[in-house]
Design an enzyme around this catalytic site. Sequence first.
Site, short mmCIF file in Angstrom:
data_model
loop_
_atom_site.label_atom_id
_atom_site.label_comp_id
_atom_site.label_asym_id
_atom_site.label_seq_id
_atom_site.Cartn_x
_atom_site.Cartn_y
_atom_site.Cartn_z
CG HIS A 53 12.50 13.40 24.47
ND1 HIS A 53 11.39 14.14 24.12
CD2 HIS A 53 12.38 12.21 23.82
CE1 HIS A 53 10.63 13.44 23.28
NE2 HIS A 53 11.21 12.26 23.10
CD GLU A 55 13.70 18.66 26.08
OE1 GLU A 55 12.91 19.36 25.43
OE2 GLU A 55 14.10 17.55 25.69
CB CYS A 86 10.36 17.52 27.58
SG CYS A 86 11.25 16.09 26.91
#
Length: 150
Positions: A53, A55, A86
């Site tokens: 992801h 992040e 995250c």
Amino acid sequence: MHSLSPMELALTEAKAAAARGEVPVGAVIVSPGGQVVARAGNRTRQLNDPTAHAEVLAIRAACAQLGQERLAGHALYVTLEPCPMCAAAISFARIARLYYAASDPKSGGVAQGARVFSHPQCHHRPDVYDGLAARDAEALLREFFAARRT
């Protein structure tokens, strides 16, 4: 010359992710002094990695660049409310401030769903600011998913 704000840079990363066929989420990490330390967009499909992801990739890049495992004093700007994974990474990295654009009623982990930062087991709670450039981020996500349904 106008320089882009951290959220504008995150939106640029989200647009690049969409162009790669990834869910359009972008993230930017800014140092306590205001310098962009890392930026990333989703790459789960490209890397065949469900943890890739925006992040997480930005946190990994910032920590590698700085040679440290924590990002105390740093801010994270992301175009979508972080998921529980995250949010946990943000806590473990000791990020001081989290700014996110669009809320995520389906998969969010900050204000929705798991609410990771409100659990007693949460090691560190960043200051959270939501809604920054939410319309732009929401439009990008809507367009991306509408194109997938046709």
